[in-house]
Design a protein around this motif. Structure first.
Motif, PDB file in Angstrom:
ATOM      1  N   LYS A 135       0.817  -1.218   0.000  1.00  8.97           N
ATOM      2  CA  LYS A 135       0.000   0.000   0.000  1.00  8.97           C
ATOM      3  C   LYS A 135       0.848   1.265   0.000  1.00  8.97           C
ATOM      4  O   LYS A 135       0.413   2.307  -0.450  1.00  8.97           O
ATOM      5  N   CYS A 136       2.046   1.179   0.539  1.00  6.97           N
ATOM      6  CA  CYS A 136       2.932   2.340   0.543  1.00  6.97           C
ATOM      7  C   CYS A 136       4.361   1.873   0.802  1.00  6.97           C
ATOM      8  O   CYS A 136       4.597   0.716   1.141  1.00  6.97           O
ATOM      9  N   PHE A 137       5.292   2.782   0.635  1.00  2.00           N
ATOM     10  CA  PHE A 137       6.699   2.503   0.878  1.00  2.00           C
ATOM     11  C   PHE A 137       7.208   3.489   1.924  1.00  2.00           C
ATOM     12  O   PHE A 137       6.847   4.661   1.903  1.00  2.00           O
ATOM     13  N   GLU A 138       8.044   2.996   2.830  1.00  5.66           N
ATOM     14  CA  GLU A 138       8.588   3.815   3.909  1.00  5.66           C
ATOM     15  C   GLU A 138      10.076   4.057   3.650  1.00  5.66           C
ATOM     16  O   GLU A 138      10.850   3.107   3.502  1.00  5.66           O
ATOM     17  N   LEU A 139      10.464   5.319   3.610  1.00  2.00           N
ATOM     18  CA  LEU A 139      11.862   5.676   3.399  1.00  2.00           C
ATOM     19  C   LEU A 139      12.710   5.196   4.571  1.00  2.00           C
ATOM     20  O   LEU A 139      12.377   5.437   5.731  1.00  2.00           O
ATOM     21  N   LEU A 140      13.798   4.511   4.265  1.00  2.00           N
ATOM     22  CA  LEU A 140      14.751   4.062   5.284  1.00  2.00           C
ATOM     23  C   LEU A 140      15.849   5.119   5.389  1.00  2.00           C
ATOM     24  O   LEU A 140      16.943   4.968   4.847  1.00  2.00           O
ATOM     25  N   THR A 141      15.541   6.192   6.076  1.00  2.00           N
ATOM     26  CA  THR A 141      16.403   7.375   6.128  1.00  2.00           C
ATOM     27  C   THR A 141      17.829   7.044   6.553  1.00  2.00           C
ATOM     28  O   THR A 141      18.787   7.576   5.994  1.00  2.00           O
ATOM     29  N   ASP A 142      17.982   6.165   7.525  1.00  2.00           N
ATOM     30  CA  ASP A 142      19.318   5.834   8.031  1.00  2.00           C
ATOM     31  C   ASP A 142      20.159   5.053   7.026  1.00  2.00           C
ATOM     32  O   ASP A 142      21.356   4.874   7.232  1.00  2.00           O
ATOM     33  N   SER A 143      19.537   4.584   5.960  1.00  2.00           N
ATOM     34  CA  SER A 143      20.254   3.760   4.985  1.00  2.00           C
ATOM     35  C   SER A 143      20.548   4.483   3.673  1.00  2.00           C
ATOM     36  O   SER A 143      21.048   3.876   2.730  1.00  2.00           O
TER      37      SER A 143
END
Length: 92
Positions: A60-68
């Protein structure tokens, strides 16, 4: 990325667009396909590339993996490709 365009118009017939898109992907169940997708965003400003992996949140959505996120300054094609592959492996 040099050939990217801004201001591309949206389809006027979204139903037809989605049918043609599914056909181009070779899938019948779009949401089943999306649940298995990986998303790696790539941004470029001058010679600096930022590679941004995202976690699939069940299609349904994608979550940004900011630390990566990975930032590369004037990478070679091989370096850029390797960074994209590394980030893709983080998207699960």
């Amino acid at each position: 990325m040099d050939d990217s365009e801004a201001g591309v118009s949206h389809p006027t017939d979204w139903r037809q667009f989605h049918e043609e898109y599914k056909e181009s992907l070779g899938v019948k169940d779009y949401w089943g396909f999306v649940k298995k997708c990986r998303y790696v965003g790539i941004e470029r400003e001058d010679s600096v590339f930022t590679i941004k992996p995202h976690r699939n949140r069940g299609g349904k959505c994608f979550e940004l993996l900011t630390d990566s996120e990975q930032v590369l300054n004037a990478p070679t094609s091989d370096q850029l490709g390797a960074a994209i592959i590394r980030c893709s492996s983080m998207c699960q």
